[in-house]
Design an enzyme around this catalytic site. Structure first.
Site, PDB file in Angstrom:
ATOM      1  N   LYS A  47       0.890  -1.201  -0.144  1.00 34.70           N
ATOM      2  CA  LYS A  47       0.044   0.114  -0.036  1.00 34.70           C
ATOM      3  C   LYS A  47       0.881   1.239  -0.087  1.00 34.70           C
ATOM      4  O   LYS A  47       1.519   1.570   0.932  1.00 34.70           O
ATOM      5  CB  LYS A  47      -0.886  -0.185   1.184  1.00 34.70           C
ATOM      6  CG  LYS A  47      -2.284   0.161   1.045  1.00 34.70           C
ATOM      7  CD  LYS A  47      -3.339   0.016   2.442  1.00 34.70           C
ATOM      8  CE  LYS A  47      -4.295   0.452   2.300  1.00 34.70           C
ATOM      9  NZ  LYS A  47      -5.153   0.398   3.495  1.00 34.70           N
TER      10      LYS A  47
HETATM   11  O1  G3P Z   1      -8.065   1.131   5.148  1.00 36.57           O
HETATM   12  C1  G3P Z   1      -8.003   2.353   5.046  1.00 36.57           C
HETATM   13  C2  G3P Z   1      -9.559   2.930   5.390  1.00 36.57           C
HETATM   14  O2  G3P Z   1     -10.452   1.957   5.087  1.00 36.57           O
HETATM   15  C3  G3P Z   1      -9.733   3.634   6.453  1.00 36.57           C
HETATM   16  O3  G3P Z   1     -10.978   3.838   7.347  1.00 36.57           O
HETATM   17  O4  G3P Z   1     -12.512   4.200   8.973  1.00 36.57           O
HETATM   18  O5  G3P Z   1     -10.355   5.063   9.106  1.00 36.57           O
HETATM   19  O6  G3P Z   1     -11.661   6.353   7.431  1.00 36.57           O
HETATM   20  P1  G3P Z   1     -11.462   4.869   8.193  1.00 36.57           P
END
Ligand code: G3P
Length: 215
Positions: A83
């Site tokens: 990533k």
């Molecule tokens: O993996 C990255 C993403 O899914 C992060 O999610 O909920 O932290 O915005 P969030």
């Protein structure tokens, strides 16, 4: 639509994998930090449980540093997808890594133009962060729609990985749009399968079963 689980918690991953509903895993530094465990140890465990793409994020933000970390991560296991953040140095690294056959998930995508460039650079996946756009009163799912259309228009092979999914409606919308993948937190995966009529129906069947005479 493929379903990845968005967590670094091995018990959550085991639970979802046992149900047979996940095709892969995405992690990020925040999710790994929550486990309180070393990054590599977490990755080794995940690779043992899931046979599918497992996203592991680099921390470097310069071309050479990204390449060094990315190559080391990719060498750990054939299922590791590196990533890389959606910045200029990141795209330069994506180009090189793609040339070496290393799959990259370009993360922190917040606009269709960013996603278009990531695809041009050779990303395997691009992750638009739906929930974080919604958080600032934008329409995160619109970016997913735009990217699916753009990639289709030009036959780009990059897959749209809807990330920052916060609730079941996001999953419904992503699948109707035709996102290739949605990465979903463990809690939301369980929300997807829950229905009160299933619980009521099961309770009634079990109660009625007790009335069936033996023999
Ligand atoms: O993996 C990255 C993403 O899914 C992060 O999610 O909920 O932290 O915005 P969030």
């Amino acid at each position: 639509m493929q379903i990845f689980i968005d967590t670094a918690d091995i018990e959550e991953i085991r639970d979802a994998a046992a149900m047979g509903v996940i095709d892969g895993v995405t992690t990020n530094p925040s999710l790994v930090a929550k486990t309180g465990r070393p990054f590599k140890e977490v990755l080794v465990d995940i690779c043992e449980v899931v046979d599918g793409p497992i996203s592991a994020e680099v921390l470097a933000t310069d071309y050479d540093g990204i390449l060094k970390e990315a190559r080391a991560l990719a060498a750990m296991h054939e299922n590791i997808v590196v990533k890389v953040p959606l910045i200029a140095e990141g795209l330069k690294a994506v180009r090189t890594l793609a040339g070496e056959g290393i799959r990259v998930n370009v993360t922190l995508c917040f606009s269709p133009t960013q996603g278009l460039l990531a695809a041009k650079a050779g990303a395997t996946y691009v992750s638009p962060f739906v929930g974080r756009v919604d958080d600032i009163s934008g329409n995160g799912m619109e970016i997913v729609q735009q990217l699916v259309t753009i990639y289709q228009n030009y036959g780009l092979e990059t897959q749209v990985l809807a990330a920052s999914i916060r609730h079941p409606l996001h999953v419904v919308q992503a699948s109707l749009i035709g996102a290739h993948v949605a990465t979903i937190p463990h809690k939301v995966i369980h929300q997807l399968l829950k229905h009160p009529l299933t619980d009521i129906g099961l309770e009634r069947f079990l109660a009625d079963a007790k009335k069936i005479p033996n023999g």
